[in-house]
Design a protein around this motif. Structure first.
Motif, mmCIF file in Angstrom:
data_model
loop_
_atom_site.group_PDB
_atom_site.id
_atom_site.type_symbol
_atom_site.label_atom_id
_atom_site.label_comp_id
_atom_site.label_asym_id
_atom_site.label_seq_id
_atom_site.Cartn_x
_atom_site.Cartn_y
_atom_site.Cartn_z
ATOM 1 N N LEU A 143 0.832 -1.205 0.000
ATOM 2 C CA LEU A 143 0.000 0.000 0.000
ATOM 3 C C LEU A 143 0.863 1.251 0.000
ATOM 4 O O LEU A 143 0.629 2.193 -0.770
ATOM 5 C CB LEU A 143 -0.924 -0.008 1.225
ATOM 6 C CG LEU A 143 -1.782 1.253 1.430
ATOM 7 C CD1 LEU A 143 -2.773 1.431 0.288
ATOM 8 C CD2 LEU A 143 -2.521 1.184 2.772
ATOM 9 N N ARG A 144 1.882 1.282 0.834
ATOM 10 C CA ARG A 144 2.753 2.451 0.919
ATOM 11 C C ARG A 144 3.594 2.620 -0.344
ATOM 12 O O ARG A 144 4.073 3.713 -0.632
ATOM 13 C CB ARG A 144 3.650 2.342 2.145
ATOM 14 C CG ARG A 144 2.904 2.461 3.472
ATOM 15 C CD ARG A 144 3.855 2.578 4.647
ATOM 16 N NE ARG A 144 3.150 2.872 5.885
ATOM 17 C CZ ARG A 144 2.819 1.981 6.804
ATOM 18 N NH1 ARG A 144 3.145 0.702 6.621
ATOM 19 N NH2 ARG A 144 2.185 2.333 7.905
ATOM 20 N N ALA A 145 3.761 1.538 -1.098
ATOM 21 C CA ALA A 145 4.544 1.621 -2.331
ATOM 22 C C ALA A 145 3.753 2.243 -3.480
ATOM 23 O O ALA A 145 4.329 2.628 -4.504
ATOM 24 C CB ALA A 145 5.034 0.230 -2.732
ATOM 25 N N LEU A 146 2.442 2.354 -3.310
ATOM 26 C CA LEU A 146 1.622 2.961 -4.364
ATOM 27 C C LEU A 146 1.886 4.458 -4.434
ATOM 28 O O LEU A 146 2.407 5.075 -3.501
ATOM 29 C CB LEU A 146 0.141 2.709 -4.084
ATOM 30 C CG LEU A 146 -0.350 1.259 -4.106
ATOM 31 C CD1 LEU A 146 -1.818 1.206 -3.719
ATOM 32 C CD2 LEU A 146 -0.132 0.635 -5.477
ATOM 33 N N SER A 147 1.487 5.057 -5.554
ATOM 34 C CA SER A 147 1.602 6.514 -5.679
ATOM 35 C C SER A 147 0.694 7.175 -4.639
ATOM 36 O O SER A 147 -0.329 6.595 -4.241
ATOM 37 C CB SER A 147 1.187 6.958 -7.080
ATOM 38 O OG SER A 147 -0.201 6.717 -7.287
#
Length: 660
Positions: A143-147
């Motif tokens: 989730l944190r890796a998403l834009s």
């Protein structure tokens, strides 16, 4: 409008609309969809609904686009958000869960990219609802890796779905984002423009029709008679003494032309000054047609307000107010005459009233407010005209004397009769001529002034409309600010009760108007308010904690905060009352206290556009207020008590398993 900290209370009876200061519906096509719109166009409108806090309509529009063949990872991502936005997992029907399960199986068929990654994370979060906290780390990393845009969208729309340790891990970031965006885009200085009504177009009173026809018809006969008798008098004088007659004729002709020239100006200016108001065909505000007219009274009140605040430099407000009493009455009559048949709110014409007050102030500063120069010009014209008439009278007597000096009694009698005829016919001809020329001049001048006034008002209208369009927040900005307010309100409540998300079974927040308020919306969208009442319900194993407060939306000032706690069995019933011309009321009945009535929304039937559906708009507003989820939650608790809580505990929810 009172701030929330002032302890504002509404003591009006049920069904009253006291406290609603303004209602504005902006005629925007932001949510408009042509009947033959393509699936792509419907999808775009659906996304706009979702971003602006109307997920129920977003679900319909995006589902329609998918049904007509527009389906990819981006479309499905927004469809999943619309399905879950403002809803808890237990709000979903069996059919909706099956549709989500089917959609999860389509993820592998979509092209790789950020949309597919975001869609996969959304389904994985949904599958984590009944998973132990220790197993959520991998999903949180993804989730944190998403834009930021995709991550924020997921966290916002899955707010009621995410619970427990999963939400605890994300809450600090969520709170920080809300604090950063809460007053972004110049919120404090721009919110007022959202509730400002769209101005109605400029108008001006056209000139009244000419009334010179009768005078023009009668003038030739009197003028012809005047020429005949005047010629007779001059011939008699010419026979008696040619040299004196020629001189007297030249003097008389010059005096007559001078009197005609300045007399016309004197006559017209005197008539204008006596009229006092060039729009004399406008009914006076004391006319029976205006008696008891509420619109006229509101126009007068608005003029009084703007004249008292637009005061010339060096002039005391009360002096200016008294100095312009007659002018204000005239302008009130004009605006009431121009707009009273339109059945509009005076708020839509306030821009013109404000402009007229500023124009009066500016003309006063220039010394042209009450036509001082015109009065001076009229006095000069009067003096020259009277002087010319005296000279003409003396010349006429001189002509009569010339006739008497060289003619017999019969010629003298004839000359006397000619003078009498000239005076009578000349006066009549001059009167008709002045009337005809005065009307021509008036019509030409008023036509020019009408065009100038209308042009000036059109310029003021365009300036004001452009300023409003530039200043007015978008639906997305209004929804973003409201979401930030709710997030920080929830965070403060959690910290006050020393609760974490692990301690909560579920929560809901009901957003309702707080009187007195202004309200506005775009066509097809929900009502938004200048003052809100937030009512938060935190459901834990021990019972329900209820916190309510009032918000000034412009600057997020709060007041009238109340807290109460009760066990599950204390909530005995929940009822909803719908009254078409009043609105929706939610009634909470506790076993150990009086029933509490919560006005969820006021009626809006009279504010609907012809092509809007009343039921659809009502559903949009109820969903936007969080009413559907709140009602289901409270109704379930009232019906089943702790049994409902046990069934809907996140740890007891059936797991969502994405399709392989």
């Amino acid at each position: 409008m009172n701030g929330g900290s002032n302890g504002t209370h509404n003591s009006a009876a049920d069904g009253s609309t006291v406290g609603i200061q303004a209602e504005t519906v902006h005629n925007s096509n932001v949510y408009f969809v042509q009947p033959d719109a393509s699936p792509q166009e419907k999808y775009k409108v659906g996304v706009r609904f979702l971003e602006d806090g109307i997920p129920s309509r977003a679900r319909d529009m995006i589902s329609d686009a998918i049904a007509h063949g527009h389906d990819n990872a981006e479309v499905r991502f927004h469809w999943v958000l619309a399905m879950l936005s403002a809803r808890a997992y237990h709000d979903l029907s069996t059919e909706e869960i099956q549709r989500l399960h089917h959609a999860s199986g389509l993820v592998r068929t979509y092209a790789e990219g950020e949309w597919k990654d975001a869609l996969r994370v959304a389904f994985e979060l949904l599958a984590m609802l009944s998973t132990a906290d220790g197993e959520t780390g991998r999903v949180l990393e993804r989730l944190r890796a998403l834009s930021p845009l995709r991550r924020d969208a997921i966290l916002h729309h899955l707010d009621l779905v995410l619970t427990g340790g999963l939400k605890d891990s994300l809450w600090a970031e969520n709170r920080e984002r809300a604090e950063t965006a809460r007053f972004g885009n110049d919120r404090v200085q721009r919110v007022w423009a959202y509730f400002e009504p769209d101005p109605i177009g400029p108008r001006a009173v056209p000139p009244s029709p000419s009334t010179a026809a009768a005078a023009q018809a009668a003038f030739p006969l009197r003028a012809g008679l005047f020429v005949v008798v005047t010629a007779l008098l001059w011939i008699l004088a010419l026979v008696a003494d040619p040299a004196a007659a020629v001189l007297e004729l030249l003097v008389g002709l010059g005096a007559g032309l001078t009197a005609a020239h300045f007399g016309r100006r004197w006559f017209y200016q005197e008539r204008q000054l006596k009229a006092g108001n060039r729009e004399s065909h406008i009914p006076h505000t004391r006319d029976p047609a205006f008696a008891g007219d509420g619109f006229t009274n509101r126009v007068r009140h608005s003029f009084d307000h703007y004249f008292s605040t637009r005061v010339p430099h060096g002039c005391a407000p009360h002096e200016w107010f008294g100095h312009t009493a007659h002018l204000r009455n005239s302008l009130v009559a004009e605006i009431a005459f121009l707009y009273r048949e339109s059945r509009i709110s005076v708020d839509r014409v306030n821009w013109l009233i404000r402009y007229l007050a500023e124009d009066a102030r500016d003309r006063h500063n220039q010394g042209t407010l009450f036509g001082r120069q015109q009065k001076q010009t009229a006095a000069v014209a009067k003096t020259l005209c009277v002087s010319a008439l005296i000279v003409l009278g003396i010349t006429t007597l001189a002509l009569l004397g010339t006739v008497a000096s060289g003619a017999g009694a019969s010629q003298l009698l004839l000359a006397v009769l000619a003078v009498a005829g000239a005076v009578w016919s000349g006066r009549a001809a001059a009167s008709f001529w002045l009337e005809a020329r005065g009307e021509e001049h008036r019509l030409a001048e008023e036509t020019q002034e009408y065009q100038e006034r209308l042009t000036a008002r059109q310029t003021a209208y365009q300036n004001w409309k452009s300023f409003l369009d530039t200043t007015r927040p978008t639906e997305l900005e209004m929804e973003t600010w409201l979401t930030c307010d709710k997030t920080l309100f929830v965070d403060e409540a959690l910290r006050h009760y020393q609760l974490t998300w692990r301690d909560l079974i579920t929560h809901t927040i009901l957003t309702t108007p707080a009187r007195p308020y202004k309200r506005g919306r775009v066509k097809g969208g929900p009502w938004r308010y200048s003052r809100y009442s937030f009512r938060l319900f935190l459901v834990t194993q021990d019972g329900v904690r209820e916190i309510s407060t009032e918000f000034e939306f412009a600057d997020a000032r709060r007041g009238n905060e109340q807290r109460s706690n009760y066990r599950f069995d204390a909530l005995s019933s929940v009822q909803v009352t719908e009254r078409t011309h009043v609105g929706y009321d939610l009634e909470l009945v506790l076993t150990n206290g009086p029933a509490r009535n919560i006005r969820v929304k006021d009626a809006d039937t009279h504010q609907l556009a012809p092509d809007e559906n009343a039921q659809e708009i009502a559903e949009i507003n109820l969903n936007s207020a969080g009413f559907i989820h709140t009602f289901r939650l409270l109704e379930g608790i009232a019906a089943d008590g702790k049994g409902w809580i046990e069934r809907n505990n996140p740890n007891n929810l059936p797991s969502f398993r994405p399709a392989d």
